[in-house]
Design an enzyme around this catalytic site. Sequence first.
Site, PDB file in Angstrom:
ATOM      1  CD  GLU A 124      35.810 -55.292  59.273  1.00 10.09           C
ATOM      2  OE1 GLU A 124      35.746 -54.092  58.795  1.00 10.09           O
ATOM      3  OE2 GLU A 124      35.016 -56.138  59.945  1.00 10.09           O
ATOM      4  CD  GLU A 161      32.059 -61.241  53.626  1.00  5.85           C
ATOM      5  OE1 GLU A 161      32.419 -60.909  54.603  1.00  5.85           O
ATOM      6  OE2 GLU A 161      31.835 -62.677  53.249  1.00  5.85           O
ATOM      7  CG  ASP A 200      30.996 -66.687  59.418  1.00  8.35           C
ATOM      8  OD1 ASP A 200      30.526 -66.479  59.840  1.00  8.35           O
ATOM      9  OD2 ASP A 200      31.711 -67.259  57.885  1.00  8.35           O
ATOM     10  CE  LYS A 230      25.803 -78.990  61.505  1.00  7.37           C
ATOM     11  NZ  LYS A 230      24.994 -79.061  60.419  1.00  7.37           N
ATOM     12  CG  ASP A 232      28.420 -64.275  69.496  1.00  9.64           C
ATOM     13  OD1 ASP A 232      29.508 -64.700  68.432  1.00  9.64           O
ATOM     14  OD2 ASP A 232      27.620 -64.809  69.868  1.00  9.64           O
TER      15      ASP A 232
END
Length: 219
Positions: A47, A72, A122, A126, A158
């Site tokens: 993941e 992570e 993420d 920009k 999303d």
Amino acid sequence: MSVGGKLSFRRRVPEVDAVGLPLVVGGDDPPHLDELVPDGFDDVEIEVGPGKGAYLCAAVAARPRSFVLGIEAAAGYASYAAQQLHESGANNGLFLVDNARLFLEDRVRPGSLTRVHVYFPDPWPKRRHRGRRFFTEETPKVVHRALRDDGLLLVATDNAAYAGQVCRVVGASPLFERDRALERELIAEGPGAAFSPTNFERKYLAEGRIVRRFAFRRA
Ligand SMILES: C[S@@+](CC[C@H](N)C(=O)[O-])C[C@H]1O[C@@H](n2cnc3c(N)ncnc32)[C@H](O)[C@@H]1O
């Protein structure tokens, strides 16, 4: 990524206390996947960016014959997630503090993985930060190499613009085929199968945002 870029990311990884937790801090010379996965598991999954680890904890409970490694970049999140996994008592998961993109490129043998999960990456909206996104033109090649022949790349976001980028770079790549029937099956299977539950999913659904989910088969 250039060698200089790799080194600077990996040298910046902060120290966190991993004693007694299913947590490895990669540092400037992270271990290879083969060194992290115990013998005896049928499948190995990664993941990317598990955050606080809700999905990984559900996934290891749902598939005890699979080993799931969460990579992570944020040491604080990884430490929190490892604590949750430890408390669950599961022995088929692990968190690693590293840049998942680099790890897939230089720490995974070809054909090692059954699934790569990327949930709510993420968006880096920009323009000057776009290079930091997990999904770039090179991503299909990097993930394709790491997956087994029957491997899956599973994505949820999303962010409509980022979903468009996923469709453009992965959906249009000859290295992957989107499988909408499989998306419906995995959603129907429930928590831990794919996509859900994640901490960001919970937050975004509560806000009424639309979540887009993709299952890509390695071609
Ligand atoms: C928006 S959060 C989503 C977390 C989790 N997947 C969820 O849905 O709750 C994105 C996570 O990805 C991590 N991340 C971003 N880029 C990464 C990279 N290249 N390698 C590993 N983790 C990364 C961030 O630190 C953050 O925890």
